[in-house]
Motif scaffolding. Structure first.
Motif, PDB file in Angstrom:
ATOM      1  N   LEU A 133      36.964  83.096  59.801  1.00  9.60           N
ATOM      2  CA  LEU A 133      36.568  84.335  60.475  1.00  9.60           C
ATOM      3  C   LEU A 133      36.264  85.443  59.470  1.00  9.60           C
ATOM      4  CD1 LEU A 133      39.087  84.393  63.468  1.00  9.60           C
ATOM      5  CD2 LEU A 133      36.639  83.936  63.560  1.00  9.60           C
ATOM      6  N   VAL A 134      37.064  85.545  58.421  1.00  8.39           N
ATOM      7  CA  VAL A 134      36.808  86.576  57.403  1.00  8.39           C
ATOM      8  C   VAL A 134      35.461  86.333  56.736  1.00  8.39           C
ATOM      9  CG1 VAL A 134      37.548  87.409  55.139  1.00  8.39           C
ATOM     10  CG2 VAL A 134      39.214  87.175  56.968  1.00  8.39           C
ATOM     11  N   GLY A 135      35.191  85.080  56.345  1.00 13.47           N
ATOM     12  CA  GLY A 135      33.918  84.781  55.709  1.00 13.47           C
ATOM     13  C   GLY A 135      32.729  85.023  56.614  1.00 13.47           C
ATOM     14  N   THR A 136      32.885  84.739  57.904  1.00 18.81           N
ATOM     15  CA  THR A 136      31.786  84.931  58.854  1.00 18.81           C
ATOM     16  C   THR A 136      31.573  86.402  59.179  1.00 18.81           C
ATOM     17  OG1 THR A 136      32.363  82.783  59.823  1.00 18.81           O
ATOM     18  CG2 THR A 136      30.899  84.194  61.093  1.00 18.81           C
ATOM     19  N   LEU A 137      32.646  87.149  59.345  1.00 20.15           N
ATOM     20  CA  LEU A 137      32.538  88.545  59.769  1.00 20.15           C
ATOM     21  C   LEU A 137      32.117  89.479  58.641  1.00 20.15           C
ATOM     22  CD1 LEU A 137      35.757  88.637  61.952  1.00 20.15           C
ATOM     23  CD2 LEU A 137      33.424  88.920  62.802  1.00 20.15           C
ATOM     24  N   ALA A 138      32.418  89.119  57.396  1.00 22.88           N
ATOM     25  CA  ALA A 138      32.071  90.007  56.283  1.00 22.88           C
ATOM     26  C   ALA A 138      30.568  90.124  56.109  1.00 22.88           C
ATOM     27  CB  ALA A 138      32.707  89.488  54.997  1.00 22.88           C
ATOM     28  N   ARG A 139      29.835  89.056  56.366  1.00 27.53           N
ATOM     29  CA  ARG A 139      28.399  89.046  56.107  1.00 27.53           C
ATOM     30  C   ARG A 139      27.635  90.095  56.921  1.00 27.53           C
ATOM     31  NH1 ARG A 139      30.387  84.603  54.117  1.00 27.53           N
ATOM     32  NH2 ARG A 139      29.179  83.261  52.717  1.00 27.53           N
ATOM     33  N   PRO A 140      27.820  90.183  58.236  1.00 27.89           N
ATOM     34  CA  PRO A 140      27.091  91.231  58.967  1.00 27.89           C
ATOM     35  C   PRO A 140      27.509  92.643  58.592  1.00 27.89           C
ATOM     36  CG  PRO A 140      28.595  90.042  60.430  1.00 27.89           C
ATOM     37  CD  PRO A 140      28.527  89.275  59.158  1.00 27.89           C
ATOM     38  N   PHE A 141      28.751  92.848  58.149  1.00 26.92           N
ATOM     39  CA  PHE A 141      29.157  94.174  57.695  1.00 26.92           C
ATOM     40  C   PHE A 141      28.243  94.656  56.573  1.00 26.92           C
ATOM     41  CE2 PHE A 141      33.477  94.051  59.634  1.00 26.92           C
ATOM     42  CZ  PHE A 141      33.542  95.366  60.050  1.00 26.92           C
ATOM     43  N   PHE A 142      27.980  93.769  55.614  1.00 23.81           N
ATOM     44  CA  PHE A 142      27.237  94.168  54.424  1.00 23.81           C
ATOM     45  C   PHE A 142      25.736  93.910  54.545  1.00 23.81           C
ATOM     46  CE2 PHE A 142      31.536  93.168  52.662  1.00 23.81           C
ATOM     47  CZ  PHE A 142      31.883  94.483  52.400  1.00 23.81           C
ATOM     48  N   SER A 143      25.295  93.421  55.702  1.00 27.13           N
ATOM     49  CA  SER A 143      23.865  93.234  55.912  1.00 27.13           C
ATOM     50  C   SER A 143      23.192  94.510  56.403  1.00 27.13           C
ATOM     51  CB  SER A 143      23.624  92.116  56.935  1.00 27.13           C
ATOM     52  OG  SER A 143      24.086  90.879  56.437  1.00 27.13           O
ATOM     53  N   ALA A 144      23.989  95.466  56.858  1.00 29.87           N
ATOM     54  CA  ALA A 144      23.420  96.731  57.328  1.00 29.87           C
ATOM     55  C   ALA A 144      22.950  97.574  56.147  1.00 29.87           C
ATOM     56  CB  ALA A 144      24.464  97.493  58.146  1.00 29.87           C
ATOM     57  N   ALA A 145      22.076  98.532  56.417  1.00 31.39           N
ATOM     58  CA  ALA A 145      21.485  99.341  55.349  1.00 31.39           C
ATOM     59  C   ALA A 145      22.515 100.280  54.709  1.00 31.39           C
ATOM     60  CB  ALA A 145      20.315 100.154  55.899  1.00 31.39           C
ATOM     61  N   ARG A 146      23.459 100.764  55.490  1.00 30.86           N
ATOM     62  CA  ARG A 146      24.402 101.735  54.953  1.00 30.86           C
ATOM     63  C   ARG A 146      25.662 101.021  54.437  1.00 30.86           C
ATOM     64  NH1 ARG A 146      24.584 101.673  60.383  1.00 30.86           N
ATOM     65  NH2 ARG A 146      26.585 101.476  61.427  1.00 30.86           N
ATOM     66  N   PRO A 147      26.213 101.484  53.301  1.00 29.59           N
ATOM     67  CA  PRO A 147      27.418 100.856  52.762  1.00 29.59           C
ATOM     68  C   PRO A 147      28.630 101.161  53.633  1.00 29.59           C
ATOM     69  CG  PRO A 147      26.867 102.824  51.503  1.00 29.59           C
ATOM     70  CD  PRO A 147      25.738 102.602  52.472  1.00 29.59           C
ATOM     71  N   THR A 148      29.594 100.276  53.625  1.00 31.86           N
ATOM     72  CA  THR A 148      30.812 100.473  54.403  1.00 31.86           C
ATOM     73  C   THR A 148      32.013 100.005  53.596  1.00 31.86           C
ATOM     74  OG1 THR A 148      31.996  99.842  56.417  1.00 31.86           O
ATOM     75  CG2 THR A 148      30.461  98.224  55.517  1.00 31.86           C
ATOM     76  N   TRP A 149      33.076 100.776  53.683  1.00 30.18           N
ATOM     77  CA  TRP A 149      34.317 100.456  52.968  1.00 30.18           C
ATOM     78  C   TRP A 149      35.343  99.812  53.899  1.00 30.18           C
ATOM     79  CZ3 TRP A 149      34.677 101.077  47.741  1.00 30.18           C
ATOM     80  CH2 TRP A 149      33.692 101.868  47.134  1.00 30.18           C
ATOM     81  N   TYR A 150      35.020  99.682  55.164  1.00 24.71           N
ATOM     82  CA  TYR A 150      36.005  99.150  56.103  1.00 24.71           C
ATOM     83  C   TYR A 150      36.482  97.745  55.734  1.00 24.71           C
ATOM     84  CZ  TYR A 150      38.258  97.745  60.439  1.00 24.71           C
ATOM     85  OH  TYR A 150      39.175  97.284  61.356  1.00 24.71           O
ATOM     86  N   PRO A 151      35.591  96.803  55.376  1.00 23.64           N
ATOM     87  CA  PRO A 151      36.084  95.459  55.024  1.00 23.64           C
ATOM     88  C   PRO A 151      37.081  95.472  53.869  1.00 23.64           C
ATOM     89  CG  PRO A 151      33.724  95.396  55.398  1.00 23.64           C
ATOM     90  CD  PRO A 151      34.114  96.839  55.385  1.00 23.64           C
ATOM     91  N   LEU A 152      36.866  96.362  52.893  1.00 21.12           N
ATOM     92  CA  LEU A 152      37.825  96.458  51.791  1.00 21.12           C
ATOM     93  C   LEU A 152      39.188  96.899  52.305  1.00 21.12           C
ATOM     94  CD1 LEU A 152      38.591  96.468  48.815  1.00 21.12           C
ATOM     95  CD2 LEU A 152      37.677  98.800  48.656  1.00 21.12           C
TER      96      LEU A 152
END
Length: 558
Positions: free
Chosen positions: A387-406
């Motif tokens: 689940l972590v490997g699958t969910l991380a990809r769409p987080f970082f596919s968006a144009a804006r950076p996000t620190w939530y996964p960290l």
């Protein structure tokens, strides 16, 4: 061409890409098993292999940062965006502004790592019995920082161009390099030969992709290609003056969350080896062998997300949030439907699997029992890992950076550390594996919730309900395999083979009974097997047998 026809063709392409990637991924996983078998046979599970595995931390982190996670999560969306803008100009600009600087940074990092190897070993495993051997191995494996980075860059660019075969072949080349070097030099160099194999294997990972990269990607960046319009240029650190500095900071703001997330995810290994260094010699080796085998189902499940990452990135780049949501939800369920029966098999037949794979040479029955105990506990965290490997990809596919996964990974890592400190004095190495499972499961829950509220509006209740049914099927499959494995004395091969039949059969039967949509294609399996059996029989038996076996087929199929 209609949208329906185009979508159907795209789905067929993805299906073929998944199948071909699966074949090469399986070959790479098999090569990894052969590599681990060879290392276990040549060096066993003692202080010598503990020293090598501390140096193995370098390629583990490098693979996560530079191939599997950070590099892919940054560059696949970047190349996808450049391709979406059209023309050779955006791709050429991206190559020009990223590749030279990346090579320079990786070269400096590899040199610094080799020079600081004594400090690194002391920090990673303060209780290690032979730190000097670990330092020698670490200096050899430090080379992979450069070669893995180059291989990861090639892989990301090729995947964005929908070329999946060369990136899927890299671990075949990598393991071949390690195996060949260990076999050739182990008598002279000892376990240092395996570390030298890591350096050679990393170079092969880049070389196996180089021809395809030059043909598919490099051709877009040749000097003779037409220049892109100024508005279509991809921003990067090559722009001069204040604009260049602004672009540089923008690039860092995109890369930093991904890189730190990947570091946080891989840091679970640091926690394990730090805690394991205080246990008797061989504990780190048992943890490593158990983890490598237990994670094989997860590796196979993640191939789905590897292939569909460019699709999600392109959908988000084009503003198609609903299409991205459907793709991610489907990927979650399919990936978990792949990993759960594998986890059930690992739990049910762990002693037989380890004995069959490793118990020879310096790897004795005591090491087999210790590794099997750890592997059963590790398998409890496979769903969370997937689940972590699958969910991380769409987080970082968006144009804006996000620190939530960290943040999610940091909380999971803290849980791993605290649970490990509490569990190790009582349960030893299995306690470390349990802490790993607890921490990664917490991170998976936080990522699922965060993706739905911050990026892609997933239907959490529906996703959880769809995942619960294959999870119940996995519990039934575990019970179906564990009972006969514990009761029968058919030897490791016979018991493992029986489990390989019972566990998938029980999983499929339960999944169909629970009406898991992803299990529907299994209904056609008996008929397909019957036809395959008929083709394998002699001609004089084929027709009567097929008539008998197929005479009860459904009316609509006649």
């Amino acid at each position: 061409m209609t949208a329906v026809a185009s979508g159907a063709r795209g789905e067929r392409f993805l299906a073929r890409a998944v199948l071909l990637t699966a074949a090469l991924t399986a070959a790479g996983a098999l090569g990894g098993l052969l590599r681990d078998q060879l290392i276990a046979r040549l060096f066993g599970a003692d202080g010598t292999t503990d020293a090598f595995l501390v140096s193995w931390t370098v390629p583990e982190f490098a693979a996560t940062l530079l191939i599997e996670e950070a590099m892919a999560l940054v560059l696949v969306p970047a190349f996808s965006l450049a391709l979406a803008r059209g023309g050779a100009g955006p791709v050429r600009a991206l190559l020009r502004t990223t590749l030279p600087r990346l090579l320079l940074a990786l070269s400096l990092a590899a040199g610094a790592l080799a020079a600081g190897a004594p400090l690194l070993v002391r920090a990673l495993a303060p209780g290690l019995s032979d730190p000097s051997l670990a330092v020698d191995c670490t200096r050899l494996t430090a080379v992979c920082v450069l070669t893995f980075g180059l291989a990861g860059y090639f892989s990301a660019a090729l995947r964005a161009h929908h070329s999946f075969l060369p990136p899927a072949a890299i671990y075949v080349a990598y393991n071949a390099g390690i195996i060949a070097t260990a076999v050739a030099l182990h008598a002279r160099w000892g376990v240092r030969a395996a570390a030298a194999g890591v350096a050679l294997g990393g170079a092969l990972m880049a070389l196996v992709q180089l021809p395809s990269f030059l043909r598919r990607v490099g051709s877009r960046g040749r000097a003779g290609a037409p220049a892109a319009p100024r508005a279509a240029a991809v921003p990067g650190p090559g722009v001069g003056g204040g604009a260049g500095r602004a672009a540089g900071w923008a690039g860092i703001s995109v890369v930093a969350p991904v890189a730190l997330f990947a570091l946080g995810r891989q840091s679970q290994v640091l926690v394990e080896r730090f805690l394991g260094s205080s246990l008797p010699a061989g504990a780190i080796s048992c943890l490593n062998y158990a983890q490598k085998v237990a994670q094989l189902p997860m590796v196979l499940s993640m191939m789905v997300c590897t292939v569909t990452l460019p699709v999600v990135a392109r959908a988000l780049a084009e503003g198609d949030t609903e299409g991205a949501r459907r793709r991610v939800e489907r990927d979650l369920v399919v990936a978990c439907a792949v990993v759960l029966p594998g986890a059930a098999y690992v739990i049910a037949c762990a002693p037989q699997i380890i004995e069959l794979l490793f118990q020879r040479g310096a790897f004795d029955a005591e090491a087999t029992a210790a590794t099997a105990r750890v592997m059963r506990v590790y398998a409890l965290g496979l769903l969370g890992q997937t689940l972590v490997g699958t969910l991380a990809r769409p987080f970082f596919s968006a144009a804006r950076p996000t620190w939530y996964p960290l943040g999610a990974m940091a909380l999971g890592l803290l849980a791993t550390l605290l649970c490990g400190l509490a569990a190790v004095p009582r349960w030893g190495a299995p306690g470390i594996a349990a802490a790993n499972a607890a921490g990664i499961t917490l991170s998976a829950f936080l990522l699922l919730r965060g993706l739905a509220t911050r990026s892609i509006p997933l239907h959490i209740g529906e996703v959880v309900a769809r995942l619960a049914r294959p999870a119940c099927a996995a519990l039934a499959a575990t019970a179906a395999g564990w009972g006969p494995a514990a009761a029968l004395d058919a030897g490791p091969l016979g018991t493992a083979a029986l489990g390989a039949l019972l566990v998938p059969a029980a999983f499929a039967t339960t999944a169909l009974a629970l009406r898991v949509p992803e299990a529907e294609p299994l209904k056609a399996l008996p008929r397909a097997l019957t036809r395959a059996l008929g083709k394998a029989l002699p001609g004089f038996l084929r027709t009567p047998l097929l008539r008998y076996l197929l005479k009860q087929r459904p009316r609509h199929a006649r």
